[in-house]
Design a protein around this motif. Sequence first.
Motif, PDB file in Angstrom:
ATOM      1  N   ALA A   1       1.242  -1.502   6.839  1.00  0.00           N
ATOM      2  CA  ALA A   1       1.985  -2.408   5.947  1.00  0.00           C
ATOM      3  C   ALA A   1       2.015  -1.843   4.528  1.00  0.00           C
ATOM      4  O   ALA A   1       3.040  -1.909   3.849  1.00  0.00           O
ATOM      5  N   VAL A   2       0.895  -1.267   4.112  1.00  0.00           N
ATOM      6  CA  VAL A   2       0.842  -0.675   2.761  1.00  0.00           C
ATOM      7  C   VAL A   2       1.822   0.498   2.678  1.00  0.00           C
ATOM      8  O   VAL A   2       2.638   0.592   1.759  1.00  0.00           O
ATOM      9  N   THR A   3       1.755   1.376   3.705  1.00  0.00           N
ATOM     10  CA  THR A   3       2.636   2.553   3.700  1.00  0.00           C
ATOM     11  C   THR A   3       4.095   2.127   3.701  1.00  0.00           C
ATOM     12  O   THR A   3       4.909   2.697   2.978  1.00  0.00           O
ATOM     13  N   SER A   4       4.428   1.111   4.525  1.00  0.00           N
ATOM     14  CA  SER A   4       5.852   0.772   4.590  1.00  0.00           C
ATOM     15  C   SER A   4       6.298   0.089   3.303  1.00  0.00           C
ATOM     16  O   SER A   4       7.438   0.253   2.882  1.00  0.00           O
ATOM     17  N   SER A   5       5.405  -0.651   2.654  1.00  0.00           N
ATOM     18  CA  SER A   5       5.768  -1.219   1.342  1.00  0.00           C
ATOM     19  C   SER A   5       6.074  -0.107   0.353  1.00  0.00           C
ATOM     20  O   SER A   5       7.023  -0.188  -0.419  1.00  0.00           O
ATOM     21  N   LEU A   6       5.257   0.924   0.393  1.00  0.00           N
ATOM     22  CA  LEU A   6       5.463   2.046  -0.529  1.00  0.00           C
ATOM     23  C   LEU A   6       6.754   2.777  -0.197  1.00  0.00           C
ATOM     24  O   LEU A   6       7.412   3.322  -1.069  1.00  0.00           O
ATOM     25  N   GLY A   7       7.120   2.772   1.094  1.00  0.00           N
ATOM     26  CA  GLY A   7       8.327   3.470   1.522  1.00  0.00           C
ATOM     27  C   GLY A   7       9.588   2.711   1.161  1.00  0.00           C
ATOM     28  O   GLY A   7      10.602   3.304   0.800  1.00  0.00           O
TER      29      GLY A   7
ATOM     30  N   ASP B   1      10.042   1.483  -8.164  1.00  0.00           N
ATOM     31  CA  ASP B   1       9.946   0.220  -8.878  1.00  0.00           C
ATOM     32  C   ASP B   1       8.496  -0.236  -8.839  1.00  0.00           C
ATOM     33  O   ASP B   1       8.111  -1.153  -8.131  1.00  0.00           O
ATOM     34  N   SER B   2       7.688   0.445  -9.620  1.00  0.00           N
ATOM     35  CA  SER B   2       6.233   0.276  -9.534  1.00  0.00           C
ATOM     36  C   SER B   2       5.742  -1.167  -9.653  1.00  0.00           C
ATOM     37  O   SER B   2       4.950  -1.590  -8.826  1.00  0.00           O
ATOM     38  N   PRO B   3       6.172  -1.942 -10.663  1.00  0.00           N
ATOM     39  CA  PRO B   3       5.590  -3.280 -10.797  1.00  0.00           C
ATOM     40  C   PRO B   3       5.772  -4.112  -9.527  1.00  0.00           C
ATOM     41  O   PRO B   3       4.857  -4.787  -9.078  1.00  0.00           O
ATOM     42  N   GLU B   4       6.961  -4.005  -8.953  1.00  0.00           N
ATOM     43  CA  GLU B   4       7.224  -4.803  -7.750  1.00  0.00           C
ATOM     44  C   GLU B   4       6.357  -4.338  -6.580  1.00  0.00           C
ATOM     45  O   GLU B   4       5.807  -5.148  -5.839  1.00  0.00           O
ATOM     46  N   ILE B   5       6.217  -3.019  -6.439  1.00  0.00           N
ATOM     47  CA  ILE B   5       5.391  -2.484  -5.342  1.00  0.00           C
ATOM     48  C   ILE B   5       3.956  -2.937  -5.511  1.00  0.00           C
ATOM     49  O   ILE B   5       3.308  -3.367  -4.566  1.00  0.00           O
ATOM     50  N   MET B   6       3.456  -2.826  -6.733  1.00  0.00           N
ATOM     51  CA  MET B   6       2.054  -3.154  -6.963  1.00  0.00           C
ATOM     52  C   MET B   6       1.793  -4.621  -6.647  1.00  0.00           C
ATOM     53  O   MET B   6       0.819  -4.951  -5.990  1.00  0.00           O
TER      54      MET B   6
ATOM     55  N   THR C   1      -0.899  -8.318 -11.138  1.00  0.00           N
ATOM     56  CA  THR C   1      -1.830  -9.352 -10.662  1.00  0.00           C
ATOM     57  C   THR C   1      -1.167 -10.109  -9.523  1.00  0.00           C
ATOM     58  O   THR C   1       0.056 -10.081  -9.371  1.00  0.00           O
ATOM     59  N   PHE C   2      -1.986 -10.790  -8.736  1.00  0.00           N
ATOM     60  CA  PHE C   2      -1.431 -11.615  -7.664  1.00  0.00           C
ATOM     61  C   PHE C   2      -2.353 -12.817  -7.459  1.00  0.00           C
ATOM     62  O   PHE C   2      -3.566 -12.701  -7.566  1.00  0.00           O
ATOM     63  N   GLY C   3      -1.749 -13.967  -7.160  1.00  0.00           N
ATOM     64  CA  GLY C   3      -2.548 -15.147  -6.820  1.00  0.00           C
ATOM     65  C   GLY C   3      -2.818 -16.026  -8.014  1.00  0.00           C
ATOM     66  O   GLY C   3      -2.118 -15.973  -9.018  1.00  0.00           O
ATOM     67  N   LYS C   4      -3.887 -16.826  -7.900  1.00  0.00           N
ATOM     68  CA  LYS C   4      -4.079 -17.914  -8.864  1.00  0.00           C
ATOM     69  C   LYS C   4      -4.412 -17.433 -10.281  1.00  0.00           C
ATOM     70  O   LYS C   4      -4.191 -18.130 -11.238  1.00  0.00           O
TER      71      LYS C   4
ATOM     72  N   GLY D   1      -5.921   4.185  -2.634  1.00  0.00           N
ATOM     73  CA  GLY D   1      -5.657   5.617  -2.827  1.00  0.00           C
ATOM     74  C   GLY D   1      -4.183   5.927  -2.638  1.00  0.00           C
ATOM     75  O   GLY D   1      -3.589   6.698  -3.398  1.00  0.00           O
ATOM     76  N   GLN D   2      -3.590   5.298  -1.609  1.00  0.00           N
ATOM     77  CA  GLN D   2      -2.156   5.515  -1.349  1.00  0.00           C
ATOM     78  C   GLN D   2      -1.321   5.038  -2.536  1.00  0.00           C
ATOM     79  O   GLN D   2      -0.374   5.687  -2.955  1.00  0.00           O
ATOM     80  N   LEU D   3      -1.714   3.860  -3.026  1.00  0.00           N
ATOM     81  CA  LEU D   3      -0.973   3.264  -4.141  1.00  0.00           C
ATOM     82  C   LEU D   3      -1.089   4.148  -5.383  1.00  0.00           C
ATOM     83  O   LEU D   3      -0.098   4.431  -6.061  1.00  0.00           O
TER      84      LEU D   3
END
Length: 425
Positions: A137-143, A148-153, A184-187, A241-243
């Motif tokens: 899932a991480v790899t495919s998100s990066l792919g 568009d770094s902020p969105e990927i992160m 950031t993500f979440g609360k 590391g991938q990110l």
Amino acid sequence: MILQDTNVFDNIIESVLITSGEFELVYANTAFSNLVGLTAKRMNAKNLAQALPFSDLVGHKAINQDSTLTTVGGQKISVQVCVEDITIDNTKGLLFFIHDISVEGALLNKYRGELKEKEAYISILDRKLFETSFLLAVTSSLGVHKGDSPEIMTQILGLICNKFSFPTAALLNVSEDGVHVLATFGKKSEEDYWLKVFDKTTPDISRIDMFGSKTFSGVLMVESQNPLKKEDRELLQQAGGQLISRLEQELLYTTAIIDSKTGLYNARFLQDYITNKIKRNQTQKEMFGLIIVDIDFFKKFNEKFGHTTGDEVLAFVAKQIRTATRDSDVAARFGGEEFCVVTTKVNQNGLRGVMERIRGLVEKEPFFSSTHGLLNVTVSVGGAIYPTHAETADDLFSNADQALYVSKKNGRNKVSMFGEIDEEL
Ligand code: GH3
Ligand code: MG
Ligand code: MG
């Protein structure tokens, strides 16, 4: 004590033994004989006493007792023994039912062992599946997200929170300039919160350091009720590391194509951009314009006020060019104090409008140098149109440059279009 030659116990699977009160053999069935390895003839009191611990068995008077039978060969067999007092012909005796549990016990142990092994194997497979699907899932998100770094992160932090049930997470960048919150993500979305907990040891915040190259190192911070397990930490480190390597690539790419003084594209990018644009456009020959902007008497800024002020002038002109052009136009710093703009979907009049807007914005907006106050800055501008004025990148540059030369020759702070300068040259 006499027993008839044949009786009901002869052919049953369980071992049966009947003895007198003194443990002398009265009757033993074939199963018992086989179990203990004694033929009927050799089954005397002494041999029987060696085979079964009679005193233990009778003493306890239990219906079922776990005991050990010793065969003639000396092998110990786990048995369950049931003892009953009986009376035959007015004589007291004992009836023993003996059940061999060694095979069952061994089987049970074997199956228990195998079951445990399988359970352990299943849990390893479960974990592997979790890890693989997470990393996939991480790899495919990066792919999916290109550049568009902020969105990927944010998306990857979301993925991490979702998979590991963390309520909130953040990615921070640590460099010589200090600590910055990248996403950031979440609360907890406030940057201040993460910067505050960054250095503190907080029981519900875990910190996962992800080292990139010398230029880039990241820290993933997650909120979790229990301390992170070692394997989870390692998995998060792997995903991180991938990110990080993706962010590094982007940083390298940006450094390779962006001019650090002005934030515009650099000359190499612009040249590649125009060459590729012409190559792709061989058949349709869609029109685009090339503008060259040159700062007037720029040398004087350097000489009078120093290079720092000169650099400030460069940044100011770059800003005015960005303001005067559309986001879809490509603006670059081409040389020392020369800039280029490629404007697509524009005709000669439109291009002239853009050129004039650049010249006007530089002239009209006051430029304040940080050390020398208000300075007058003007630019000269030249333009040429593909394919109207030139069909190759080299010719297009050279024609726009000729137009620029005309603007300079005509007193600077001017705008000239290649197609309209022949008679002036
Ligand atoms: P003109 O109106 O004819 O264009 O005159 P000019 O002085 O602008 O032109 P010229 O080409 O003679 O001078 C350009 C100067 O730009 C020379 C060089 O020292 C300076 N320069 C080139 N790159 C940089 C830079 O990155 N920073 C600064 N401060 N100056 C630079
Ligand atoms: Mg110049
Ligand atoms: Mg100049």
